[in-house]
Design an enzyme around this catalytic site. Structure first.
Site, PDB file in Angstrom:
ATOM      1  N   ASP A   4       1.062  -1.537  -0.165  1.00 41.55           N
ATOM      2  CA  ASP A   4      -0.180  -0.307   0.219  1.00 41.55           C
ATOM      3  C   ASP A   4       1.186   1.606   0.055  1.00 41.55           C
ATOM      4  OD1 ASP A   4      -2.527   1.500   0.416  1.00 41.55           O
ATOM      5  OD2 ASP A   4      -1.983   1.734   2.504  1.00 41.55           O
ATOM      6  N   GLU A  65      -1.196  -1.288  -4.685  1.00 36.89           N
ATOM      7  CA  GLU A  65      -2.567  -0.476  -4.978  1.00 36.89           C
ATOM      8  C   GLU A  65      -2.177   0.406  -5.914  1.00 36.89           C
ATOM      9  OE1 GLU A  65      -5.259   1.520  -1.993  1.00 36.89           O
ATOM     10  OE2 GLU A  65      -4.760   2.741  -2.026  1.00 36.89           O
ATOM     11  N   ASP A 138      -2.806   1.521   6.650  1.00 37.64           N
ATOM     12  CA  ASP A 138      -1.652   1.108   6.204  1.00 37.64           C
ATOM     13  C   ASP A 138      -1.194  -0.505   5.682  1.00 37.64           C
ATOM     14  OD1 ASP A 138      -1.001   3.851   4.880  1.00 37.64           O
ATOM     15  OD2 ASP A 138      -0.479   3.740   6.528  1.00 37.64           O
TER      16      ASP A 138
END
Length: 180
Positions: A4, A65, A138
């Site tokens: 992430d 992501e 996160d």
């Protein structure tokens, strides 16, 4: 491995398993950088952190992501830069890389592409059979990316391979001339 990306906090999570079998948490953490440092130094810290995890865990694939436009445009650049670092680290090792959108991750993990953080977190905890959800968000998001890739990545890889095979020119039978 799920990543992430973020300039201040870059979540990294490793999940093991396969479709149809229980998944398990291998490890999860966050690479942190100080906003007091120049961006270039922060990106080097992120690169070193991701490289260390790739060296230690040797994942089969990396899911990152996909950066998307948010209402807060000040975070887009840092997120995109951290994402690029993750892509380069994986590509340098020849690892397959997948980009998953936040709504795709939410849908894969919770069944709802508009699920909130609490719903996704509850499902991560359940899927990985954890007592508590890793923090900060996160870290949990990195695990959600890894889960999504395990569940969807294999199928997507087969679809991509089939599409690539269809794009290849087909061999034609050789023609022969006869001489009389």
């Amino acid at each position: 491995m799920g990543i992430d990306p973020g300039l201040t906090r870059c979540g990294i999570g490793v999940v093991e398993g396969s479709v149809g079998r229980p998944l398990s948490l291998v490890d999860v953490n966050v690479v942190r950088t100080s906003s007091d440092l120049p961006v270039a130094e922060r990106l080097v810290t992120i690169e070193r952190g991701i490289d260390a995890w790739l060296d230690e865990y040797r994942p089969d694939a990396v899911a990152v992501e996909r950066v998307f436009a948010r209402s807060d445009s000040s975070t887009i650049m840092g997120t995109a830069q951290a994402s690029g670092i993750a892509l380069v680290c994986a590509a340098r090792r020849g690892l397959p890389v997948a980009l998953h959108t936040p709504s795709e991750v939410k849908a894969a993990v919770s069944g709802n592409g508009r699920a909130d953080k609490a719903q996704v977190g509850a499902m991560i905890t359940r899927i990985l059979r954890l007592e508590t959800l890793p923090k900060p968000a996160d870290a949990a998001d990195a695990l959600a990316l890894a889960i999504t890739h395990i569940w969807r990545g294999g199928a997507q890889a087969r679809i991509d391979a089939a599409l690539a095979a269809n794009r290849r020119p087909r061999a034609t039978a050789p023609t022969f001339r006869s001489r009389a």
